[in-house]
Design a protein around this motif. Structure first.
Motif, short mmCIF file in Angstrom:
data_model
loop_
_atom_site.label_atom_id
_atom_site.label_comp_id
_atom_site.label_asym_id
_atom_site.label_seq_id
_atom_site.Cartn_x
_atom_site.Cartn_y
_atom_site.Cartn_z
N VAL A 91 0.79 -1.12 -0.01
CA VAL A 91 0.03 -0.08 0.14
C VAL A 91 0.93 1.30 -0.06
N LEU A 92 1.81 1.37 0.87
CA LEU A 92 2.84 2.49 1.00
C LEU A 92 3.68 2.75 -0.15
N ILE A 93 4.03 1.92 -1.06
CA ILE A 93 4.63 1.99 -2.25
C ILE A 93 3.86 2.37 -3.50
N HIS A 94 2.56 2.47 -3.37
CA HIS A 94 1.86 2.68 -4.31
C HIS A 94 1.90 4.30 -4.61
N PRO A 95 1.83 4.77 -5.89
CA PRO A 95 2.36 5.76 -6.41
C PRO A 95 1.36 6.99 -5.73
N TYR A 96 0.12 6.68 -5.61
CA TYR A 96 -0.76 7.86 -5.01
C TYR A 96 -0.57 7.96 -3.46
N VAL A 97 -0.27 6.94 -2.86
CA VAL A 97 0.09 7.10 -1.52
C VAL A 97 1.51 7.79 -1.30
N LYS A 98 2.45 7.28 -2.17
CA LYS A 98 3.97 7.75 -2.07
C LYS A 98 3.94 9.21 -2.24
N ALA A 99 3.14 9.71 -3.15
CA ALA A 99 3.02 11.22 -3.78
C ALA A 99 2.64 12.06 -2.44
N LEU A 100 1.76 11.69 -1.55
CA LEU A 100 1.24 12.35 -0.48
C LEU A 100 2.15 12.39 0.57
N ALA A 101 3.20 11.61 1.08
CA ALA A 101 4.02 11.43 2.11
C ALA A 101 5.26 10.70 1.88
N SER A 102 5.95 10.92 0.75
CA SER A 102 7.04 10.24 0.52
C SER A 102 8.32 10.09 1.64
N GLU A 103 8.59 11.23 2.03
CA GLU A 103 9.82 11.13 3.00
C GLU A 103 9.27 10.58 4.16
N LYS A 104 8.00 10.73 4.85
CA LYS A 104 7.61 10.18 6.02
C LYS A 104 7.64 8.40 5.92
N ILE A 105 7.07 7.96 4.66
CA ILE A 105 6.99 6.82 4.34
C ILE A 105 8.32 6.14 4.40
N ASP A 106 9.35 6.62 3.71
CA ASP A 106 10.63 6.19 3.83
C ASP A 106 11.05 5.96 5.17
N ARG A 107 10.98 6.96 5.91
CA ARG A 107 11.39 6.91 7.43
C ARG A 107 10.83 5.83 8.21
N PHE A 108 9.48 5.55 7.92
CA PHE A 108 8.79 4.41 8.60
C PHE A 108 9.31 3.09 8.20
N PHE A 109 9.65 3.02 6.74
CA PHE A 109 10.15 1.96 6.32
C PHE A 109 11.52 1.33 7.00
N VAL A 110 12.26 2.48 7.05
CA VAL A 110 13.58 2.40 7.89
C VAL A 110 13.32 1.95 9.35
N ASP A 111 12.57 2.56 10.24
CA ASP A 111 12.03 2.15 11.53
C ASP A 111 11.44 0.68 11.72
N MET A 112 10.52 0.31 10.50
CA MET A 112 10.04 -1.00 10.52
C MET A 112 11.16 -1.97 10.39
N ARG A 113 12.12 -1.62 9.48
CA ARG A 113 13.14 -2.68 9.54
C ARG A 113 13.88 -2.98 10.71
N LYS A 114 14.28 -1.77 11.18
CA LYS A 114 15.03 -1.84 12.46
C LYS A 114 14.34 -2.56 13.65
N ARG A 115 13.20 -2.35 13.73
CA ARG A 115 12.43 -3.10 14.57
C ARG A 115 11.97 -4.50 14.44
N ASN A 116 12.34 -4.77 13.08
CA ASN A 116 11.78 -6.30 12.68
C ASN A 116 10.53 -6.56 12.76
N LEU A 117 9.57 -5.75 12.36
CA LEU A 117 8.02 -5.91 12.59
C LEU A 117 7.46 -6.81 11.70
N PHE A 118 6.59 -7.72 12.23
CA PHE A 118 5.88 -8.69 11.44
C PHE A 118 4.37 -8.11 11.03
N THR A 119 4.06 -7.62 12.33
CA THR A 119 2.56 -6.72 12.03
C THR A 119 2.73 -5.46 12.49
N VAL A 120 2.13 -4.42 12.15
CA VAL A 120 2.04 -3.35 12.52
C VAL A 120 0.54 -2.82 13.05
#
Length: 292
Positions: A91-120
């Motif tokens: 959902v987050l990499i979809h062009p419509y979603v990415k266009a609205l909050a690109s930088e915040k989505i990138d930061r969220f992905f970094v945080d999700m990988r660091k915490r090794n989240l399976f569900t959010v």
């Protein structure tokens, strides 16, 4: 395609780049329409689109499909709704979603990988950015079609807001409005016959309805670079012809009619068979090339 058209224009093969009526781009695979239209070089001033574009290939359709999967796979953990990490990513990499909050989505992905989240959890996703929070709001009752329709309408509004920040605004907004129209027709039918559907069934029905819908473009047939499907080339001659994607099973396309009648019986009784369909496409192909 862009390079071919530019080279034809430089070599003088396209007599008038403002008109370019003697040149056609043929799309055996309709899904190539959006990348093709985005690659038309600046030297071409006008285009005429005569192709039925399947709505299922539009960005709004892929977004709703990704969200349907995400909500259908959602689980409640300790009284909190959570979503599977792969569904969130889609959902987050979809062009419509990415266009609205690109930088915040990138930061969220970094945080999700660091915490090794399976569900959010739902709350954490809603806090990524206010503009996309409605996507992760859990549907109050997935078995209530009114709640599901209200949610999809929110998604359509978000998509329209996102398109305002990108290119090809008119085409994308046309796709979104067509999707809204089809959803409204489906809603009216369900209300008319008072049909109750569960969320999974309703999402499936929306997808089936959209898959069968094609958008017809209107243009000026006597002006501009001609962009068309294979069937639209019948009885028209072009000096320059560019055919995109001649891969196996794309052209000629394999199409099997759903029937209880076996091929042997169809052949014996002179009924339509796959070879007959191929012979028709063969005629279209050679007719297309006849004066190019």
């Amino acid at each position: 395609c862009s390079e071919i058209i530019s080279n034809l224009a430089k070599a003088g093969e396209i007599a008038d780049t403002a008109n370019a009526i003697d040149t056609a781009v043929v799309l055996p695979d309709e899904s190539l329409f959006i990348p093709m239209i985005e690659s038309v070089p600046n030297c071409i001033k006008n285009t005429n689109i005569t192709i039925g574009y399947p709505l299922k290939y539009a960005s709004i359709s892929t977004l709703v499909s990704a969200l349907a999967i995400m909500h259908n796979r959602a689980r409640k953990e300790r009284d909190v709704w959570t979503y599977f990490h792969e569904d969130i990513h889609n959902v987050l990499i979809h062009p419509y979603v990415k266009a609205l909050a690109s930088e915040k989505i990138d930061r969220f992905f970094v945080d999700m990988r660091k915490r090794n989240l399976f569900t959010v959890p739902e709350d954490e996703l809603c806090n990524i950015d206010k503009s996309i929070s409605k996507l992760f709001r859990h549907i109050t009752d997935l078995n209530n079609r009114k709640d599901v329709i209200a949610y999809i309408n929110d998604v359509i509004d978000l998509a329209a807001e996102s398109v305002g920040k990108g290119n090809n605004k008119a085409i994308e907004l046309g796709f979104i409005e067509s999707y809204r129209t089809e959803l409204s027709k489906l809603e009216d039918t369900l209300n008319q016959y008072d049909i109750d559907l569960q969320g999974k069934t309703f999402f499936f029905l929306v997808e089936r309805t959209i898959n069968s819908t094609k958008i017809a473009f209107e243009g000026e047939p006597l002006k501009g670079l001609q962009i068309m499907g294979v069937l639209e080339t019948r009885c028209i001659d072009f000096k320059n012809l560019i055919i995109l994607s001649m891969n196996e099973r794309v052209f000629p396309r394999k199409h099997f009619a759903r029937s209880f009648i076996p091929n042997a019986i169809r052949r014996a009784n002179g009924m339509s068979i796959p070879e007959f369909q191929e012979s028709i496409l063969t005629y279209y192909f050679y007719r297309m090339l006849s004066r190019a």
